[in-house]
Design a protein around this motif. Sequence first.
Motif, PDB file in Angstrom:
ATOM      1  N   TYR A 172      -9.433 -22.831 -24.569  1.00  0.00           N
ATOM      2  CA  TYR A 172      -8.232 -22.743 -24.464  1.00  0.00           C
ATOM      3  C   TYR A 172      -7.707 -22.424 -22.825  1.00  0.00           C
ATOM      4  O   TYR A 172      -6.743 -23.056 -22.490  1.00  0.00           O
ATOM      5  CB  TYR A 172      -7.821 -21.101 -25.033  1.00  0.00           C
ATOM      6  CG  TYR A 172      -8.281 -21.148 -26.333  1.00  0.00           C
ATOM      7  CD1 TYR A 172      -7.809 -22.059 -27.269  1.00  0.00           C
ATOM      8  CD2 TYR A 172      -8.692 -19.722 -27.162  1.00  0.00           C
ATOM      9  CE1 TYR A 172      -8.069 -22.097 -28.792  1.00  0.00           C
ATOM     10  CE2 TYR A 172      -8.613 -19.632 -28.358  1.00  0.00           C
ATOM     11  CZ  TYR A 172      -8.494 -20.934 -29.402  1.00  0.00           C
ATOM     12  OH  TYR A 172      -8.827 -20.697 -30.639  1.00  0.00           O
ATOM     13  N   LEU A 173      -8.629 -21.948 -21.974  1.00  0.00           N
ATOM     14  CA  LEU A 173      -8.098 -21.671 -20.630  1.00  0.00           C
ATOM     15  C   LEU A 173      -8.125 -23.119 -19.803  1.00  0.00           C
ATOM     16  O   LEU A 173      -7.297 -23.420 -19.020  1.00  0.00           O
ATOM     17  CB  LEU A 173      -9.245 -20.998 -19.932  1.00  0.00           C
ATOM     18  CG  LEU A 173      -9.416 -19.629 -20.231  1.00  0.00           C
ATOM     19  CD1 LEU A 173     -10.634 -18.603 -19.711  1.00  0.00           C
ATOM     20  CD2 LEU A 173      -8.008 -18.908 -19.894  1.00  0.00           C
ATOM     21  N   ALA A 174      -9.027 -24.079 -20.135  1.00  0.00           N
ATOM     22  CA  ALA A 174      -8.918 -25.457 -19.668  1.00  0.00           C
ATOM     23  C   ALA A 174      -7.663 -26.124 -19.854  1.00  0.00           C
ATOM     24  O   ALA A 174      -7.174 -26.833 -19.111  1.00  0.00           O
ATOM     25  CB  ALA A 174     -10.122 -26.305 -20.314  1.00  0.00           C
ATOM     26  N   GLY A 175      -7.012 -25.634 -21.085  1.00  0.00           N
ATOM     27  CA  GLY A 175      -5.651 -26.300 -21.348  1.00  0.00           C
ATOM     28  C   GLY A 175      -4.517 -25.327 -20.807  1.00  0.00           C
ATOM     29  O   GLY A 175      -3.376 -25.532 -21.346  1.00  0.00           O
ATOM     30  N   ASN A 176      -4.772 -24.416 -20.282  1.00  0.00           N
ATOM     31  CA  ASN A 176      -3.920 -23.546 -19.606  1.00  0.00           C
ATOM     32  C   ASN A 176      -3.103 -22.864 -20.664  1.00  0.00           C
ATOM     33  O   ASN A 176      -1.852 -22.494 -20.520  1.00  0.00           O
ATOM     34  CB  ASN A 176      -2.725 -24.311 -18.849  1.00  0.00           C
ATOM     35  CG  ASN A 176      -3.414 -25.065 -17.554  1.00  0.00           C
ATOM     36  OD1 ASN A 176      -4.413 -24.698 -17.025  1.00  0.00           O
ATOM     37  ND2 ASN A 176      -2.591 -25.922 -17.013  1.00  0.00           N
ATOM     38  N   LYS A 177      -3.868 -22.417 -21.875  1.00  0.00           N
ATOM     39  CA  LYS A 177      -3.043 -21.625 -22.774  1.00  0.00           C
ATOM     40  C   LYS A 177      -3.583 -20.331 -22.823  1.00  0.00           C
ATOM     41  O   LYS A 177      -4.455 -19.870 -22.695  1.00  0.00           O
ATOM     42  CB  LYS A 177      -3.651 -22.292 -24.364  1.00  0.00           C
ATOM     43  CG  LYS A 177      -3.177 -23.807 -24.330  1.00  0.00           C
ATOM     44  CD  LYS A 177      -1.691 -24.141 -24.133  1.00  0.00           C
ATOM     45  CE  LYS A 177      -1.516 -25.572 -24.274  1.00  0.00           C
ATOM     46  NZ  LYS A 177      -0.169 -25.758 -23.831  1.00  0.00           N
ATOM     47  N   PRO A 178      -2.566 -19.380 -22.925  1.00  0.00           N
ATOM     48  CA  PRO A 178      -2.747 -18.055 -23.149  1.00  0.00           C
ATOM     49  C   PRO A 178      -3.550 -17.656 -24.483  1.00  0.00           C
ATOM     50  O   PRO A 178      -3.562 -18.312 -25.339  1.00  0.00           O
ATOM     51  CB  PRO A 178      -1.438 -17.230 -23.106  1.00  0.00           C
ATOM     52  CG  PRO A 178      -0.479 -18.333 -23.541  1.00  0.00           C
ATOM     53  CD  PRO A 178      -1.038 -19.502 -23.230  1.00  0.00           C
ATOM     54  N   ILE A 179      -4.269 -16.693 -24.266  1.00  0.00           N
ATOM     55  CA  ILE A 179      -5.220 -16.092 -25.479  1.00  0.00           C
ATOM     56  C   ILE A 179      -5.073 -14.862 -25.978  1.00  0.00           C
ATOM     57  O   ILE A 179      -4.867 -13.767 -25.133  1.00  0.00           O
ATOM     58  CB  ILE A 179      -6.548 -16.419 -24.951  1.00  0.00           C
ATOM     59  CG1 ILE A 179      -7.200 -17.833 -24.298  1.00  0.00           C
ATOM     60  CG2 ILE A 179      -7.593 -15.982 -26.043  1.00  0.00           C
ATOM     61  CD1 ILE A 179      -8.362 -17.705 -23.399  1.00  0.00           C
ATOM     62  N   VAL A 180      -4.968 -14.601 -27.197  1.00  0.00           N
ATOM     63  CA  VAL A 180      -4.776 -13.183 -27.813  1.00  0.00           C
ATOM     64  C   VAL A 180      -6.143 -12.983 -28.711  1.00  0.00           C
ATOM     65  O   VAL A 180      -6.694 -14.005 -29.443  1.00  0.00           O
ATOM     66  CB  VAL A 180      -3.497 -12.970 -28.663  1.00  0.00           C
ATOM     67  CG1 VAL A 180      -3.525 -11.553 -29.180  1.00  0.00           C
ATOM     68  CG2 VAL A 180      -2.434 -13.469 -27.963  1.00  0.00           C
ATOM     69  N   THR A 181      -6.795 -11.970 -28.444  1.00  0.00           N
ATOM     70  CA  THR A 181      -8.098 -11.465 -28.572  1.00  0.00           C
ATOM     71  C   THR A 181      -8.646 -10.379 -29.031  1.00  0.00           C
ATOM     72  O   THR A 181      -7.830  -9.525 -28.812  1.00  0.00           O
ATOM     73  CB  THR A 181      -9.110 -12.095 -27.725  1.00  0.00           C
ATOM     74  OG1 THR A 181     -10.450 -11.849 -28.211  1.00  0.00           O
ATOM     75  CG2 THR A 181      -8.966 -11.365 -26.294  1.00  0.00           C
ATOM     76  N   THR A 182      -9.520 -10.241 -29.899  1.00  0.00           N
ATOM     77  CA  THR A 182      -9.969  -8.711 -30.441  1.00  0.00           C
ATOM     78  C   THR A 182     -11.154  -8.356 -29.642  1.00  0.00           C
ATOM     79  O   THR A 182     -11.824  -7.080 -29.869  1.00  0.00           O
ATOM     80  CB  THR A 182     -10.046  -8.693 -32.003  1.00  0.00           C
ATOM     81  OG1 THR A 182     -11.145  -9.713 -32.340  1.00  0.00           O
ATOM     82  CG2 THR A 182      -8.887  -8.677 -32.544  1.00  0.00           C
ATOM     83  N   ILE A 183     -11.719  -9.114 -28.572  1.00  0.00           N
ATOM     84  CA  ILE A 183     -13.013  -8.811 -28.160  1.00  0.00           C
ATOM     85  C   ILE A 183     -12.701  -8.984 -26.461  1.00  0.00           C
ATOM     86  O   ILE A 183     -11.780  -9.412 -25.906  1.00  0.00           O
ATOM     87  CB  ILE A 183     -14.049 -10.432 -28.092  1.00  0.00           C
ATOM     88  CG1 ILE A 183     -14.050 -10.329 -29.687  1.00  0.00           C
ATOM     89  CG2 ILE A 183     -15.324  -9.895 -27.550  1.00  0.00           C
ATOM     90  CD1 ILE A 183     -14.919 -11.684 -29.841  1.00  0.00           C
ATOM     91  N   ASN A 184     -13.391  -7.922 -26.089  1.00  0.00           N
ATOM     92  CA  ASN A 184     -13.329  -7.906 -24.437  1.00  0.00           C
ATOM     93  C   ASN A 184     -14.422  -8.856 -23.789  1.00  0.00           C
ATOM     94  O   ASN A 184     -15.321  -8.979 -24.356  1.00  0.00           O
ATOM     95  CB  ASN A 184     -13.945  -6.453 -23.793  1.00  0.00           C
ATOM     96  CG  ASN A 184     -12.977  -5.406 -24.255  1.00  0.00           C
ATOM     97  OD1 ASN A 184     -11.723  -5.530 -23.828  1.00  0.00           O
ATOM     98  ND2 ASN A 184     -13.288  -4.300 -24.933  1.00  0.00           N
ATOM     99  N   TYR A 185     -13.992  -9.435 -22.791  1.00  0.00           N
ATOM    100  CA  TYR A 185     -14.778 -10.808 -22.171  1.00  0.00           C
ATOM    101  C   TYR A 185     -15.083 -10.040 -20.666  1.00  0.00           C
ATOM    102  O   TYR A 185     -14.437  -9.517 -20.069  1.00  0.00           O
ATOM    103  CB  TYR A 185     -14.048 -11.867 -22.160  1.00  0.00           C
ATOM    104  CG  TYR A 185     -13.822 -12.404 -23.734  1.00  0.00           C
ATOM    105  CD1 TYR A 185     -14.745 -12.551 -24.470  1.00  0.00           C
ATOM    106  CD2 TYR A 185     -12.587 -12.547 -24.126  1.00  0.00           C
ATOM    107  CE1 TYR A 185     -14.790 -13.103 -25.739  1.00  0.00           C
ATOM    108  CE2 TYR A 185     -12.268 -12.812 -25.575  1.00  0.00           C
ATOM    109  CZ  TYR A 185     -13.307 -13.236 -26.354  1.00  0.00           C
ATOM    110  OH  TYR A 185     -13.201 -13.639 -27.492  1.00  0.00           O
ATOM    111  N   GLU A 186     -16.051 -10.955 -20.010  1.00  0.00           N
ATOM    112  CA  GLU A 186     -16.431 -10.696 -18.875  1.00  0.00           C
ATOM    113  C   GLU A 186     -15.602 -11.662 -17.922  1.00  0.00           C
ATOM    114  O   GLU A 186     -16.195 -12.368 -16.891  1.00  0.00           O
ATOM    115  CB  GLU A 186     -17.952 -10.915 -18.692  1.00  0.00           C
ATOM    116  CG  GLU A 186     -18.781 -10.267 -19.371  1.00  0.00           C
ATOM    117  CD  GLU A 186     -20.226 -10.448 -19.252  1.00  0.00           C
ATOM    118  OE1 GLU A 186     -20.463 -11.443 -18.961  1.00  0.00           O
ATOM    119  OE2 GLU A 186     -21.011  -9.506 -19.400  1.00  0.00           O
TER     120      GLU A 186
END
Length: 216
Positions: A145-159
Amino acid sequence: MVSVSNYYKTYYKECNETFLYIPHGISPDEFIIDENVYQEIKNEHGSGFILFIGTINIDVDLDLIRQLSEELKQYKLLIIGPAFVVGNDKVLFDKICNLPNVHYLKSIHSIFLKYYVALSKVGIVPYKRKRTENIHRTPLKIMNYLAGNKPIVTTINYELSELNEKFIFNANSNKEFIDVTKNILEGKIIIDESELIVFKEKVAYPNLINAILDSI
């Protein structure tokens, strides 16, 4: 020891191992777009849709996906990935796939994922919150998703704290998940791509490889 998560740093240091944190990276191939392939996929699926890439299994919050699809029925949801669900989960997933705004593409070759990301408006990561407490990693789909410049909605905390609330939006409830997704689709959340450019340069494969070699 090279790890994609800082979570294991304490453990390996106790084992007297030299620890090097290397996050998941982004391949230069992600930025090479064949316009003919792009147009062909756009003609079939359109653009501006919600995208979920990932394996459909016991970890995925199907109730959240159903609720999202029903409340945002004016938007298309594309789901890409194999399904390994049985019993009630399979019944629910089949119902989701039969919704008029949901299109399930099953598995596709990874080289084509970037085209669907490019055509999407937002990427989602809808895992069950109770099953994500012991997840200490950043799934590769996040990097897609990030490679394509797309925002992400998630239920997980990431580093990836530097991108929190800028590109990655962690929702603490189904309502928040749906509301944030809706706000992105409606253009109410403005994404500043300048910080993402810096991040993508930092996690480019050549730079990560050099970091590993420099530590040897």
